[in-house]
Design a protein around this motif. Sequence first.
Motif, PDB file in Angstrom:
ATOM      1  N   LYS A  49       0.730  -1.036  -0.050  1.00 49.16           N
ATOM      2  CA  LYS A  49       0.021  -0.129   0.109  1.00 49.16           C
ATOM      3  C   LYS A  49       0.887   1.379  -0.008  1.00 49.16           C
ATOM      4  O   LYS A  49       0.400   2.032  -0.647  1.00 49.16           O
ATOM      5  CB  LYS A  49      -0.864   0.088   1.210  1.00 49.16           C
ATOM      6  CG  LYS A  49      -2.147  -0.801   1.246  1.00 49.16           C
ATOM      7  CD  LYS A  49      -3.102  -0.564   2.372  1.00 49.16           C
ATOM      8  CE  LYS A  49      -3.684  -1.806   2.942  1.00 49.16           C
ATOM      9  NZ  LYS A  49      -4.362  -1.823   4.324  1.00 49.16           N
ATOM     10  N   LEU A  50       2.041   1.000   0.745  1.00 58.79           N
ATOM     11  CA  LEU A  50       2.782   2.308   0.884  1.00 58.79           C
ATOM     12  C   LEU A  50       3.249   2.670  -0.433  1.00 58.79           C
ATOM     13  O   LEU A  50       3.559   3.728  -1.216  1.00 58.79           O
ATOM     14  CB  LEU A  50       3.804   2.210   1.912  1.00 58.79           C
ATOM     15  CG  LEU A  50       4.936   2.905   1.741  1.00 58.79           C
ATOM     16  CD1 LEU A  50       4.634   4.188   2.568  1.00 58.79           C
ATOM     17  CD2 LEU A  50       6.420   2.538   2.614  1.00 58.79           C
ATOM     18  N   VAL A  51       3.997   1.495  -1.254  1.00 60.70           N
ATOM     19  CA  VAL A  51       4.421   1.778  -2.575  1.00 60.70           C
ATOM     20  C   VAL A  51       3.570   2.365  -3.646  1.00 60.70           C
ATOM     21  O   VAL A  51       3.900   3.408  -4.270  1.00 60.70           O
ATOM     22  CB  VAL A  51       5.164   0.482  -3.113  1.00 60.70           C
ATOM     23  CG1 VAL A  51       5.759   0.697  -4.488  1.00 60.70           C
ATOM     24  CG2 VAL A  51       6.375   0.066  -2.138  1.00 60.70           C
ATOM     25  N   ILE A  52       2.264   1.799  -3.525  1.00 58.99           N
ATOM     26  CA  ILE A  52       1.162   2.221  -4.419  1.00 58.99           C
ATOM     27  C   ILE A  52       0.977   3.858  -4.036  1.00 58.99           C
ATOM     28  O   ILE A  52       0.813   4.659  -5.060  1.00 58.99           O
ATOM     29  CB  ILE A  52       0.125   1.256  -4.254  1.00 58.99           C
ATOM     30  CG1 ILE A  52       0.481   0.116  -5.078  1.00 58.99           C
ATOM     31  CG2 ILE A  52      -1.346   2.007  -5.008  1.00 58.99           C
ATOM     32  CD1 ILE A  52      -0.622  -1.073  -5.025  1.00 58.99           C
ATOM     33  N   SER A  53       0.736   4.077  -2.705  1.00 60.53           N
ATOM     34  CA  SER A  53       0.638   5.560  -2.583  1.00 60.53           C
ATOM     35  C   SER A  53       1.821   6.338  -2.978  1.00 60.53           C
ATOM     36  O   SER A  53       1.522   7.580  -3.301  1.00 60.53           O
ATOM     37  CB  SER A  53       0.327   5.608  -1.074  1.00 60.53           C
ATOM     38  OG  SER A  53       1.552   5.870  -0.261  1.00 60.53           O
ATOM     39  N   GLU A  54       2.934   5.933  -2.768  1.00 58.70           N
ATOM     40  CA  GLU A  54       4.212   6.553  -3.151  1.00 58.70           C
ATOM     41  C   GLU A  54       4.123   6.939  -4.705  1.00 58.70           C
ATOM     42  O   GLU A  54       4.564   8.156  -5.245  1.00 58.70           O
ATOM     43  CB  GLU A  54       5.391   5.971  -3.048  1.00 58.70           C
ATOM     44  CG  GLU A  54       5.698   5.922  -1.457  1.00 58.70           C
ATOM     45  CD  GLU A  54       6.617   7.061  -0.908  1.00 58.70           C
ATOM     46  OE1 GLU A  54       7.449   7.333  -1.523  1.00 58.70           O
ATOM     47  OE2 GLU A  54       6.104   7.704   0.335  1.00 58.70           O
ATOM     48  N   VAL A  55       3.809   5.801  -5.440  1.00 59.27           N
ATOM     49  CA  VAL A  55       3.665   5.981  -7.093  1.00 59.27           C
ATOM     50  C   VAL A  55       2.468   6.928  -7.474  1.00 59.27           C
ATOM     51  O   VAL A  55       2.758   7.723  -8.200  1.00 59.27           O
ATOM     52  CB  VAL A  55       3.392   4.577  -7.395  1.00 59.27           C
ATOM     53  CG1 VAL A  55       3.077   4.695  -9.207  1.00 59.27           C
ATOM     54  CG2 VAL A  55       4.447   3.575  -7.309  1.00 59.27           C
ATOM     55  N   LYS A  56       1.442   6.720  -6.569  1.00 55.43           N
ATOM     56  CA  LYS A  56       0.481   7.963  -7.010  1.00 55.43           C
ATOM     57  C   LYS A  56       0.845   9.442  -6.813  1.00 55.43           C
ATOM     58  O   LYS A  56       0.474  10.279  -7.530  1.00 55.43           O
ATOM     59  CB  LYS A  56      -0.849   7.774  -6.149  1.00 55.43           C
ATOM     60  CG  LYS A  56      -1.663   6.340  -6.688  1.00 55.43           C
ATOM     61  CD  LYS A  56      -3.104   6.135  -5.836  1.00 55.43           C
ATOM     62  CE  LYS A  56      -3.689   4.891  -6.428  1.00 55.43           C
ATOM     63  NZ  LYS A  56      -4.717   4.356  -5.464  1.00 55.43           N
ATOM     64  N   ARG A  57       1.597   9.466  -5.900  1.00 52.35           N
ATOM     65  CA  ARG A  57       2.210  10.728  -5.300  1.00 52.35           C
ATOM     66  C   ARG A  57       2.847  11.465  -6.591  1.00 52.35           C
ATOM     67  O   ARG A  57       2.771  12.655  -6.777  1.00 52.35           O
ATOM     68  CB  ARG A  57       3.047  10.812  -4.264  1.00 52.35           C
ATOM     69  CG  ARG A  57       2.566  10.812  -2.881  1.00 52.35           C
ATOM     70  CD  ARG A  57       3.578  11.205  -1.859  1.00 52.35           C
ATOM     71  NE  ARG A  57       3.219  10.844  -0.605  1.00 52.35           N
ATOM     72  CZ  ARG A  57       3.763  11.367   0.405  1.00 52.35           C
ATOM     73  NH1 ARG A  57       5.091  12.013   0.184  1.00 52.35           N
ATOM     74  NH2 ARG A  57       3.474  11.103   1.679  1.00 52.35           N
TER      75      ARG A  57
END
Lengths: 338, 338
Positions: free
Chosen positions: A247-255
């Motif tokens: 989830k963290l990585v996906i949220s970073e990618v979205k950022r």
Amino acid sequence: MTTLTIALDVMGGDFGPPVTVHAAVRAVTQYPELHIILCGIQSQIEHELNKVSLPLESQLTILHCSQVVEMDERPTATLRSKTDSSMRRALELVEQGKADACVSAGNTGALMTNAYYVLKTLPGIERPALVTSLPTQTDKKVYLLDLGANVECNSEVLFHYAVMGSVMAEQVEGIEKPRVALLNVGEEQIKGNDRVKHAAQLLKDAPGINFIGYLEGNDIFSNRADVVVTDGFVGNIALKACEGLGKLVISEVKRITGRNLLTKAMALLALPFLKKIYSRVNPDQYNGASLIGLRGIVVKSHGNASVDAFLYAIKEAKQEISRQVPTKIKDKIEIALG
Amino acid sequence: MTTLTIALDVMGGDFGPPVTVHAAVRAVTQYPELHIILCGIQSQIEHELNKVSLPLESQLTILHCSQVVEMDERPTATLRSKTDSSMRRALELVEQGKADACVSAGNTGALMTNAYYVLKTLPGIERPALVTSLPTQTDKKVYLLDLGANVECNSEVLFHYAVMGSVMAEQVEGIEKPRVALLNVGEEQIKGNDRVKHAAQLLKDAPGINFIGYLEGNDIFSNRADVVVTDGFVGNIALKACEGLGKLVISEVKRITGRNLLTKAMALLALPFLKKIYSRVNPDQYNGASLIGLRGIVVKSHGNASVDAFLYAIKEAKQEISRQVPTKIKDKIEIALG
């Protein structure tokens, strides 16, 4: 033709009959030898069955149950308050020999509690375990257990888990002499807590178990072992930490998508791919988890499962039936205990 | 101007002086108030210092040590066999009050063992802990402990860890009333093993601690807590599992490069980005980990650290000195114990 019968907890999961009934229809269409007992509220099941028009009556039976175990219900409370739930009745069909396996997408804690209560453990097995297969860096899978059935495991329970996991890898995944490892904080013999050290002693001497020693957390996905054993506290937290990292990585990618066009394009392209990989470490979303060590087969599908995912769980149950996993576990425990 | 003195284990890590000495040079250039004692083999240190020509003599001192603790050496064995090692001598400088902190990129187990032996724990603290800060889905960090200093933690030790982590978040990260959570397999009160349940009881009643209850593994990185507490067995395995997942994803991305041009381009673009994110959950690679609960400050940098990463560890030590972390822990434990 041998008939395989699966009892389906139709009401379990976030969607209930609109998903589970249609997965059942697809399963019986695909496998003529399969018979499914749809446990749940009859009117809702019939409503879904009316949407399809296939001559499957002989392969699908409805068992009306008046109650539903809710996703947030306290597991132990359901033992007394939900005796006519679709989950409970499906498990009872297995216990009575009327079904060969139970599949549910319901409340995991309630399923574990009810399954343990209804089915009991196999002779020689103290506690059931929740196990799943996970991807590795190769094409092979790795079995990780326990994922949370038991938060307090002594070394004997860890030993049983190793045997049970070994049977799963052998029978379901078809791996000869599966490499079994204990999850630990280091690979040296002196590492770890007393429970792990003692379990290692027991495994070293056990006939029929290919024990390869300790494995660290970073090697779970590296295909150094086919079966990785730990207690339910560690297994649950380790796997969920991986889910959290996803989830963290996906949220970073979205950022990133806020930045320049190239990184934006990259992030947009990477997202579905990353989501797919991470869904694979979210075990029950990927392929369901099995509750093993019981006198019957119980497969847990994710609450959020789609028709495809639920169908996968049915197939997993079918595979465990045809490979007689509980019998094999019973036999292997007898051998391993000498 | 108050002088801050850091004892550097120059020989530790995969590269030794070529990295550590140059990180020290950069640190003293940046901070005029900093004094660094370079502990290690004099000739090797001088060799590196000769490559730079800065008038830093007054800020850098060499303490010649004849021995080096190897990366694969058994921690306990080093206690007797490596009394003149750069690691041991650097720790002794802290114990003797000649340095305010020790920084090492050496063998983690040996550093923990030697630090515990040389520095001893603070009054009221049973065991030291290895702690690091990790990224979350927001800009805030989360402190996770213990990462493996103690594989067997009773509830009192978990309680101490909660207090220690709270001080780190408050002093180093500047968070007011840090939200402290215990890692568990569920958020309900009835969940978990006895150690965790009892630690929760202790924390609920503790003055000065903002205990918010249990947290599951998937919420470590979600910024629901500022401090996440668990025993060294679980903490080590959970974090390393995340590291393993990172490797798995990177290997999957690399596999893709064999397919069509678009996915190939995407994978190539995504790789450095993914590696960067994953290096952030590899704690000592990112920013070092601190060994806390001792009568002195000890910061562990990654064995594979670059000059930048090692410099980061020196800065972390400097921050802990100026915020008097050990004293604050001692005070907070007194308050928390009532």
